[in-house]
Design a protein around this motif. Structure first.
Motif, short mmCIF file in Angstrom:
data_model
loop_
_atom_site.label_atom_id
_atom_site.label_comp_id
_atom_site.label_asym_id
_atom_site.label_seq_id
_atom_site.Cartn_x
_atom_site.Cartn_y
_atom_site.Cartn_z
N THR A 137 -1.88 19.17 5.43
CA THR A 137 -2.18 18.36 6.61
C THR A 137 -2.55 19.23 7.82
O THR A 137 -3.22 18.76 8.74
CB THR A 137 -0.98 17.47 6.99
N THR A 168 -0.04 12.20 -2.23
CA THR A 168 -0.37 10.78 -2.23
C THR A 168 -1.13 10.40 -3.49
O THR A 168 -1.78 11.24 -4.11
CB THR A 168 -1.19 10.43 -0.96
N MET A 215 0.84 -1.19 0.00
CA MET A 215 0.00 0.00 0.00
C MET A 215 0.88 1.24 0.00
O MET A 215 1.83 1.36 0.75
CB MET A 215 -0.90 -0.01 1.22
N ALA A 216 0.55 2.18 -0.84
CA ALA A 216 1.30 3.44 -0.92
C ALA A 216 0.94 4.33 0.27
O ALA A 216 -0.18 4.33 0.75
CB ALA A 216 0.98 4.14 -2.23
N THR A 217 1.92 5.10 0.72
CA THR A 217 1.68 5.98 1.87
C THR A 217 1.78 7.45 1.51
O THR A 217 1.12 8.27 2.12
CB THR A 217 2.68 5.67 3.00
N GLY A 218 2.60 7.82 0.56
CA GLY A 218 2.72 9.21 0.16
C GLY A 218 4.07 9.81 0.52
O GLY A 218 4.93 9.16 1.08
N SER A 239 8.44 2.66 -6.11
CA SER A 239 8.47 4.11 -6.10
C SER A 239 9.73 4.60 -6.79
O SER A 239 10.76 3.92 -6.78
CB SER A 239 8.44 4.63 -4.66
N ASP A 274 4.63 5.11 -4.08
CA ASP A 274 4.60 6.46 -3.54
C ASP A 274 5.20 7.46 -4.53
O ASP A 274 6.16 7.14 -5.22
CB ASP A 274 5.43 6.54 -2.25
N ARG A 310 1.06 0.39 -6.77
CA ARG A 310 0.78 0.95 -5.44
C ARG A 310 2.08 1.56 -4.92
O ARG A 310 2.68 1.05 -3.99
CB ARG A 310 0.24 -0.13 -4.53
#
Length: 92
Positions: free
Chosen positions: A24, A13, A1-4, A87, A47, A45
């Motif tokens: 944020t 993201t 899973m990508a997180t950013g 990535s 980043d 998937r």
């Protein structure tokens, strides 16, 4: 899973085919752009990364670059006969 990737208060993201820049601190979206391009080989998937004001965003068979401040797509590069499964990395 990508997180950013985070730069300052902004999270970059990739979710469901869109790259999104989110403040944020304020919980506000600065910009969101589609990374959907004609591709093959499933879903990446991965980043995004940030370097010198550019956000590099992979999709399954393309690498794309977006202006960090505006989200303007700067370029798209198709990886021939392959799939991107990791990535990106920037090296000087």
């Amino acid at each position: 899973m990508a997180t950013g990737a985070i730069d300052g208060d902004v999270l970059y993201t990739i979710i469901e085919g869109n790259i999104t820049a989110v403040d944020t601190r304020l919980g506000r979206i600065h910009w969101s752009k589609s990374t959907q391009v004609k591709s093959f080989g499933g879903t990446c998937r991965c980043d995004p990364i940030i370097h010198d004001g550019v956000v590099y965003a992979p999709s399954s068979s393309h690498m794309q670059a977006f202006d960090q401040k505006t989200g303007e797509r700067l370029w798209t590069f198709r990886v021939e006969n392959a799939s991107i499964r990791t990535s990106p990395l920037v090296s000087n």
